[in-house]
Write an enzyme that holds these catalytic residues in place. Structure first.
Site, PDB file in Angstrom:
ATOM      1  N   SER A   8       0.834  -1.216   0.000  1.00  0.00           N
ATOM      2  CA  SER A   8       0.000   0.000   0.000  1.00  0.00           C
ATOM      3  C   SER A   8       0.864   1.260   0.000  1.00  0.00           C
ATOM      4  CB  SER A   8      -0.983  -0.005   1.177  1.00  0.00           C
ATOM      5  OG  SER A   8      -0.300  -0.011   2.393  1.00  0.00           O
ATOM      6  N   ASN A  67      14.161   4.144   3.809  1.00  0.00           N
ATOM      7  CA  ASN A  67      13.247   3.125   4.347  1.00  0.00           C
ATOM      8  C   ASN A  67      12.203   3.802   5.227  1.00  0.00           C
ATOM      9  OD1 ASN A  67      12.346   0.446   5.115  1.00  0.00           O
ATOM     10  ND2 ASN A  67      13.398   0.718   7.071  1.00  0.00           N
ATOM     11  N   HIS A  98       9.814   2.992   8.660  1.00  0.00           N
ATOM     12  CA  HIS A  98       9.560   2.048   9.756  1.00  0.00           C
ATOM     13  C   HIS A  98       8.337   2.541  10.538  1.00  0.00           C
ATOM     14  CE1 HIS A  98      10.464  -1.158  12.529  1.00  0.00           C
ATOM     15  NE2 HIS A  98      10.118  -0.314  13.491  1.00  0.00           N
TER      16      HIS A  98
HETATM   17  C1  GRF Z   1       4.230  -0.525   6.589  1.00  0.00           C
HETATM   18  O1  GRF Z   1       3.645  -0.262   7.825  1.00  0.00           O
HETATM   19  C2  GRF Z   1       5.689  -0.144   6.609  1.00  0.00           C
HETATM   20  O2  GRF Z   1       5.982   0.926   7.428  1.00  0.00           O
HETATM   21  C3  GRF Z   1       6.331  -1.360   7.174  1.00  0.00           C
HETATM   22  O3  GRF Z   1       5.585  -2.444   6.666  1.00  0.00           O
HETATM   23  C4  GRF Z   1       4.277  -2.014   6.320  1.00  0.00           C
HETATM   24  C5  GRF Z   1       4.091  -2.353   4.883  1.00  0.00           C
HETATM   25  O4  GRF Z   1       2.797  -2.152   4.409  1.00  0.00           O
HETATM   26  N1  GRF Z   1       7.741  -1.363   6.974  1.00  0.00           N
HETATM   27  P1  GRF Z   1       2.538  -2.092   2.859  1.00  0.00           P
HETATM   28  O5  GRF Z   1       3.164  -3.323   2.224  1.00  0.00           O
HETATM   29  O6  GRF Z   1       3.155  -0.828   2.327  1.00  0.00           O
HETATM   30  O7  GRF Z   1       1.048  -2.086   2.673  1.00  0.00           O
END
Ligand code: GRF
Length: 196
Positions: free
Chosen positions: A16, A105, A107
């Site tokens: 997403s 990145n 987090h």
């Molecule tokens: C997000 O919360 C991101 O911060 C973390 O993993 C999740 C991934 O969600 N590292 P998506 O695949 O972008 O929907």
């Protein structure tokens, strides 16, 4: 005249965030997403990229850790910057050396809290809830050879209420991610690109 910045997104699952980024840069004059890579052939992120007609590349652990295949594929697409958006593997040194200061990145916590190996997805929000935190948020940072380390570019926070569940915390954090990740990538990439 500056050359366009060419982003590659790495995503392991749902994607997403990858979608929010592809959408944000779809009409951008200086930045474009040129490739989406995944370690997981079933990642929904790949389907999202196809909908944006963005090429995809799937790799396995040996290709990633013990060869230059991923780097070759990135060079073939003339990628200038890497975006990790829900990507779960630690980057090997050859990849970090190939893109010095050009990897970012996201987090889903306020690092250094709730970071490190094994801290991803809902596990982060479960840990936030269990610790009784009153706020959490996101951290967008440059990437080096350690998990969730590297220079912090942006943190944004939200409240955690006693009534919140890990799932409702995740929803608040996701909203922050979609709002801040694309524009932070934009600012970072434009400030770190060398004019040509
Ligand atoms: C997000 O919360 C991101 O911060 C973390 O993993 C999740 C991934 O969600 N590292 P998506 O695949 O972008 O929907």
């Amino acid at each position: 005249m500056n050359k366009k910045i060419r982003l590659a997104i790495f995503a392991s699952g749902n994607g997403s965030n990858a979608e929010a980024i592809m959408k944000y840069f779809s009409q951008h004059s200086q930045i474009e997403v040129v490739l989406l890579l995944s370690n997981n052939a079933d990642a929904f992120a790949l389907e999202r990229a196809r909908r944006f007609t963005i090429p995809t590349f799937v790799f396995n652990k040996a290709q990633f850790r013990e060869s230059d295949e991923v780097i070759r594929r990135l060079n073939e697409s003339h990628v200038t910057h890497l975006v990790l958006a829900g990507f779960l593997w630690l980057l090997p040194p050859n990849l970090i050396e190939a893109f010095p200061d050009k990897i970012v990145n996201i987090h889903p916590s306020l690092l250094p809290k709730f970071g490190g190996k094994g801290m991803y997805g809902i596990k982060v929000h479960q840990a936030v809830k269990a610790a009784g935190e009153t706020k959490t948020g996101i951290t967008i940072h440059e990437v080096n050879e350690k998990y969730d380390d590297g220079k912090i570019l942006l943190q944004a926070s939200c409240e955690v209420l006693p009534s919140d569940t890990p799932e409702s915390i995740a929803a608040k954090v996701n909203a922050l991610e979609y709002e801040y990740f694309p524009k932070t990538i934009e600012r970072w990439a434009l400030s770190s690109s060398t004019p040509s």
